[in-house]
Every structure is written in C-alpha cells, then in structure tokens.
Design a protein around this motif. Structure first.
Motif, PDB file in Angstrom:
ATOM      1  N   ALA A  10      63.697  -6.847 -27.939  1.00 57.02           N
ATOM      2  CA  ALA A  10      63.005  -5.769 -28.659  1.00 57.02           C
ATOM      3  C   ALA A  10      61.731  -6.294 -29.314  1.00 57.02           C
ATOM      4  N   MET A  11      61.810  -7.469 -29.919  1.00 52.99           N
ATOM      5  CA  MET A  11      60.631  -8.058 -30.561  1.00 52.99           C
ATOM      6  C   MET A  11      59.543  -8.341 -29.524  1.00 52.99           C
ATOM      7  N   ARG A  12      59.948  -8.894 -28.396  1.00 56.32           N
ATOM      8  CA  ARG A  12      58.972  -9.210 -27.344  1.00 56.32           C
ATOM      9  C   ARG A  12      58.297  -7.943 -26.826  1.00 56.32           C
ATOM     10  N   ASN A  13      59.087  -6.916 -26.599  1.00 54.43           N
ATOM     11  CA  ASN A  13      58.518  -5.654 -26.121  1.00 54.43           C
ATOM     12  C   ASN A  13      57.613  -5.010 -27.163  1.00 54.43           C
ATOM     13  N   ASN A  14      58.024  -5.070 -28.436  1.00 51.89           N
ATOM     14  CA  ASN A  14      57.181  -4.512 -29.493  1.00 51.89           C
ATOM     15  C   ASN A  14      55.838  -5.224 -29.566  1.00 51.89           C
ATOM     16  N   MET A  15      55.845  -6.549 -29.412  1.00 49.23           N
ATOM     17  CA  MET A  15      54.593  -7.294 -29.424  1.00 49.23           C
ATOM     18  C   MET A  15      53.702  -6.891 -28.244  1.00 49.23           C
ATOM     19  N   LEU A  16      54.334  -6.663 -27.086  1.00 49.92           N
ATOM     20  CA  LEU A  16      53.569  -6.217 -25.919  1.00 49.92           C
ATOM     21  C   LEU A  16      52.976  -4.840 -26.169  1.00 49.92           C
ATOM     22  N   TRP A  17      53.767  -3.934 -26.755  1.00 48.07           N
ATOM     23  CA  TRP A  17      53.261  -2.607 -27.101  1.00 48.07           C
ATOM     24  C   TRP A  17      52.095  -2.721 -28.076  1.00 48.07           C
ATOM     25  N   LEU A  18      52.215  -3.636 -29.045  1.00 47.23           N
ATOM     26  CA  LEU A  18      51.164  -3.790 -30.061  1.00 47.23           C
ATOM     27  C   LEU A  18      49.859  -4.303 -29.461  1.00 47.23           C
ATOM     28  N   ILE A  19      49.960  -5.089 -28.408  1.00 48.78           N
ATOM     29  CA  ILE A  19      48.752  -5.610 -27.770  1.00 48.78           C
ATOM     30  C   ILE A  19      48.095  -4.541 -26.901  1.00 48.78           C
ATOM     31  N   VAL A  20      48.890  -3.830 -26.128  1.00 43.79           N
ATOM     32  CA  VAL A  20      48.354  -2.927 -25.099  1.00 43.79           C
ATOM     33  C   VAL A  20      47.966  -1.564 -25.659  1.00 43.79           C
ATOM     34  N   VAL A  21      48.897  -0.901 -26.367  1.00 43.79           N
ATOM     35  CA  VAL A  21      48.684   0.510 -26.718  1.00 43.79           C
ATOM     36  C   VAL A  21      47.510   0.725 -27.677  1.00 43.79           C
ATOM     37  N   PRO A  22      47.430   0.040 -28.836  1.00 45.19           N
ATOM     38  CA  PRO A  22      46.278   0.289 -29.708  1.00 45.19           C
ATOM     39  C   PRO A  22      44.943  -0.033 -29.037  1.00 45.19           C
ATOM     40  N   ALA A  23      44.914  -1.121 -28.264  1.00 42.86           N
ATOM     41  CA  ALA A  23      43.659  -1.508 -27.608  1.00 42.86           C
ATOM     42  C   ALA A  23      43.227  -0.467 -26.584  1.00 42.86           C
ATOM     43  N   MET A  24      44.157  -0.034 -25.727  1.00 46.29           N
ATOM     44  CA  MET A  24      43.806   0.914 -24.678  1.00 46.29           C
ATOM     45  C   MET A  24      43.507   2.298 -25.253  1.00 46.29           C
ATOM     46  N   SER A  25      44.290   2.725 -26.228  1.00 45.09           N
ATOM     47  CA  SER A  25      44.071   4.055 -26.828  1.00 45.09           C
ATOM     48  C   SER A  25      42.717   4.110 -27.522  1.00 45.09           C
ATOM     49  N   THR A  26      42.403   3.065 -28.291  1.00 42.43           N
ATOM     50  CA  THR A  26      41.124   3.031 -29.004  1.00 42.43           C
ATOM     51  C   THR A  26      39.956   2.939 -28.027  1.00 42.43           C
ATOM     52  N   ALA A  27      40.102   2.101 -27.004  1.00 41.61           N
ATOM     53  CA  ALA A  27      39.017   1.944 -26.015  1.00 41.61           C
ATOM     54  C   ALA A  27      38.769   3.245 -25.255  1.00 41.61           C
ATOM     55  N   PHE A  28      39.843   3.867 -24.779  1.00 36.65           N
ATOM     56  CA  PHE A  28      39.687   5.133 -24.056  1.00 36.65           C
ATOM     57  C   PHE A  28      39.135   6.224 -24.974  1.00 36.65           C
ATOM     58  N   GLY A  29      39.634   6.262 -26.220  1.00 38.68           N
ATOM     59  CA  GLY A  29      39.153   7.253 -27.177  1.00 38.68           C
ATOM     60  C   GLY A  29      37.670   7.092 -27.458  1.00 38.68           C
ATOM     61  N   LEU A  30      37.228   5.840 -27.614  1.00 42.46           N
ATOM     62  CA  LEU A  30      35.807   5.570 -27.860  1.00 42.46           C
ATOM     63  C   LEU A  30      34.970   5.934 -26.640  1.00 42.46           C
ATOM     64  N   LEU A  31      35.470   5.592 -25.451  1.00 41.30           N
ATOM     65  CA  LEU A  31      34.740   5.907 -24.218  1.00 41.30           C
ATOM     66  C   LEU A  31      34.600   7.421 -24.039  1.00 41.30           C
ATOM     67  N   VAL A  32      35.693   8.134 -24.240  1.00 39.30           N
ATOM     68  CA  VAL A  32      35.657   9.593 -24.078  1.00 39.30           C
ATOM     69  C   VAL A  32      34.750  10.228 -25.126  1.00 39.30           C
ATOM     70  N   ALA A  33      34.821   9.737 -26.367  1.00 38.04           N
ATOM     71  CA  ALA A  33      33.979  10.284 -27.436  1.00 38.04           C
ATOM     72  C   ALA A  33      32.501  10.120 -27.104  1.00 38.04           C
ATOM     73  N   GLN A  34      32.152   8.981 -26.545  1.00 34.17           N
ATOM     74  CA  GLN A  34      30.758   8.729 -26.182  1.00 34.17           C
ATOM     75  C   GLN A  34      30.315   9.586 -24.993  1.00 34.17           C
ATOM     76  N   LEU A  35      31.152   9.673 -23.985  1.00 29.46           N
ATOM     77  CA  LEU A  35      30.756  10.383 -22.765  1.00 29.46           C
ATOM     78  C   LEU A  35      30.738  11.900 -22.954  1.00 29.46           C
ATOM     79  N   THR A  36      31.712  12.434 -23.674  1.00 23.08           N
ATOM     80  CA  THR A  36      31.777  13.895 -23.841  1.00 23.08           C
ATOM     81  C   THR A  36      30.654  14.417 -24.724  1.00 23.08           C
ATOM     82  N   ASP A  37      30.072  13.569 -25.550  1.00 27.83           N
ATOM     83  CA  ASP A  37      28.932  14.007 -26.360  1.00 27.83           C
ATOM     84  C   ASP A  37      27.651  14.121 -25.542  1.00 27.83           C
ATOM     85  N   ARG A  38      27.712  13.655 -24.285  1.00 24.40           N
ATOM     86  CA  ARG A  38      26.502  13.641 -23.459  1.00 24.40           C
ATOM     87  C   ARG A  38      26.530  14.718 -22.375  1.00 24.40           C
TER      88      ARG A  38
END
Length: 335
Positions: A109-137
């Motif tokens: 469980a700890m190992r999986n949680n650490m993997l979730w912590l690395i992947v999910v916030p990074a990908m969600s924030t990156a995609f959110g930033l990319l979409v925010a930038q592109l949709t404004d154009r």
C-alpha cells in the motif's frame, strides 16, 4: 416524513438555531453580563467587544472539536490499544504499529501510494496547465473547458464504474464492450487483455481515472491564474522577440508558480486519501492496495481496530505536513 421534507426541516432548524444563538448570546452580553451604561459603561463596552468575536467563533470551534479533534484523539487511542473479548480494550503501546510494519500488504500500500503521489499530481497539474493555456487561445475554449471540467461533477465511484467498462474484457469469440480491448483487437491484438489484473500497469490504469477527474480542477484554477498575468509583461516579451514557448515557460509559468504549487499540493492530499477508485475497480487485489483501502480492510473486514487505526494515523501523518505547508503559504499570500 419524506427525505426532502426532513432535509428542509433540518435546514430550517439549523438556520433558526444559529440566528437564535447569536441573538440571545449578544443580548446576554449587552443586557446582563456587560451592560453599556452606568459608571463602568466604557469598561463594559470594551470587555463585550473582546468577548463578542469568540461568540461567533464558538460554534465553528465546537464543530471542529467534535468532528475533527475528537476523532483524531480517539483514533490515536485505538491505535495504541487492542480489543479483548467482552468489548473492552487493553493497552499495547506501539505493538499495532510493529504488526502493521511487518505485513507485506502495508508496504504494498505504501509503495502504491508513493507511485500515485508521483504520477497523479504531476500529470493532473501538467494537463490542467496545458488545457488552460490552449483553451484560452481558441474561440470555443469555454465549451472545451466545460467538457473537461465535467468529470469533477461525477463521484469517484461513478467515474470508477465508467472506466471499469472502458477496461472491460470479454472472451475472444465475443464482441468487446470495453473500449480499450476493442481498440487493442482492432489494431491487431489477438486475445483480449484483463487490464486490471496486470501488476504495476493496473495501478497506472487506476490512476488514469483520478487524473481524468482532477485535470478539470487544475484547469479551472490555473486558467484563472493565467488570466491574472499582466498583459504588459507579455507584450514586452513579444516586442523583445520571445516566441510562444519562451513566453509560456519563462514569463507565464514563473508568475503563477505559487498557484501551481497550491494545485499540486491539493491534488496530493486527494491522492493520499484515495479509496473509492481502488475499492470499486479492484478492491485492492492484484497488487493495487493503497493505504485507505488497507485501513478499510483492517477496520471493517478483519475487525482489527488497532492496526486499522494505526494505518489511519499513518495517513494523517502523511497529509499533515502538506496541510501545514498550504496554510502557511496562504497566510503569506494574505500578508
């Protein structure tokens, strides 16, 4: 009595109770405790003004104490005790934590949680930033934002059911209703894959669900931050010959760095508490266990309140530093 009527009655009682509390408490201060007249009128007014803010804070403090502080203290107590026949408890100190640390499922469980912590916030924030930038154009940017934000309106369990159908697998001789397997077969695959039973990769497939949901949240916050950047700085960069990539990475991103960190940490807290997605899609099987699911198994399946409470304290200890950091940053922004 119907549920709708019960809800309306609860709201009416709650609102009238709050109004009555504030009115009567102020009357008690002004008429009985510190009346604003007589020889000590000035001193009484000052004392009343000191006490009055606490009257407004008291209901919130009482609710926080009852629904937040008390459960934390009680969970800590349970994590240091062991249930004995008859319903009583026996003090065992840190034995529950030692037992938890000796279980392979906890470290999974700890190992999986650490993997979730690395992947999910990074990908969600990156995609959110990319979409925010592109949709404004683009002209139909607001419509695109609405579509991307829509998963935020779906519960985690509802989203899990949707994606479980996406990953669905049927025998090779049957038509595939799972989109992923249908595409896999269409592009030359032979046998349909049971995607959620493949260790390591199944955890990534589960993360996709939370990324899909949290991207909309990140997009809304970061879009507002991008629109708050002064146009003068962008125009100056354009006059200096900066290309769109340089403007984005060297002008815009540094100016919204604090907002990006807030979004990142908020999603991180959500990830640490993730339970619904794992429970609904794999139930922690096939090496997909996470801390919240491990805690649920111990508390309500194994009926082991000691180890279950110990795992709850581990989750709280992991979340607490991020919460403190967020609060400190918010205070700095206000100052």
């Amino acid at each position: 009595m119907t549920p709708a009527l019960q809800g309306l009655l609860t709201i009416a009682i709650g609102v009238s109770g709050c109004v009555g509390y504030f009115y009567l408490s102020n009357q008690f201060i002004d008429k009985v405790l510190f009346p604003p007249h007589g020889p000590n009128a000035g001193r009484n007014i000052n004392r009343a003004n000191i006490i009055r803010p606490w009257l407004f804070l008291f209901p919130a403090m009482a609710a926080l104490g009852l629904y937040l502080a008390y459960p934390v203290v009680e969970t800590l107590r349970l994590s240091l005790t062991e249930r004995v026949p008859g319903g009583s408890y026996r003090w065992v100190g840190l034995d529950n934590y030692v037992q938890m640390a000796a279980e392979p499922k906890f470290w999974e469980a700890m190992r999986n949680n650490m993997l979730w912590l690395i992947v999910v916030p990074a990908m969600s924030t990156a995609f959110g930033l990319l979409v925010a930038q592109l949709t404004d154009r683009i002209r139909w940017g607001n419509f695109a934002k609405s579509l991307i934000f829509m998963p935020m309106a779906i519960s985690f369990v509802g989203a899990s059911v949707i994606w479980k159908l996406v990953y669905d697998s049927r025998p090779a001789e049957q038509d595939q209703i799972g989109i992923l397997n249908a595409l896999y077969i269409f592009f030359g695959g032979t046998d349909p894959q049971t995607w959620l039973t493949v260790p390591f990769w199944n955890s990534l497939f589960l993360m996709v669900v939370l990324i899909w949901i949290q991207t909309g949240f990140a997009m809304v916050i970061l879009s507002a931050a991008l629109r708050g950047i002064p146009e003068e700085t962008i125009e100056a960069a354009i006059l200096d010959g900066a290309n769109p990539f340089q403007i984005f990475f060297k002008i815009k991103v540094p100016q919204i760095k604090t907002t990006i960190l807030v979004v990142w940490t908020t999603i991180t807290i959500t990830v640490l508490k993730v339970f619904d997605i794992v429970f609904a899609m794999t139930n922690g099987q096939w090496e997909t266990q996470v801390l919240a699911n491990y805690m649920y198994d111990k508390l309500f399946r194994a009926n082991d309140w000691g180890v279950g409470s110990a795992s709850a304290m581990v989750i709280m200890l992991l979340v607490a530093p991020i919460l403190v950091w967020n609060v400190r940053n918010a205070r700095k922004e206000m100052e």
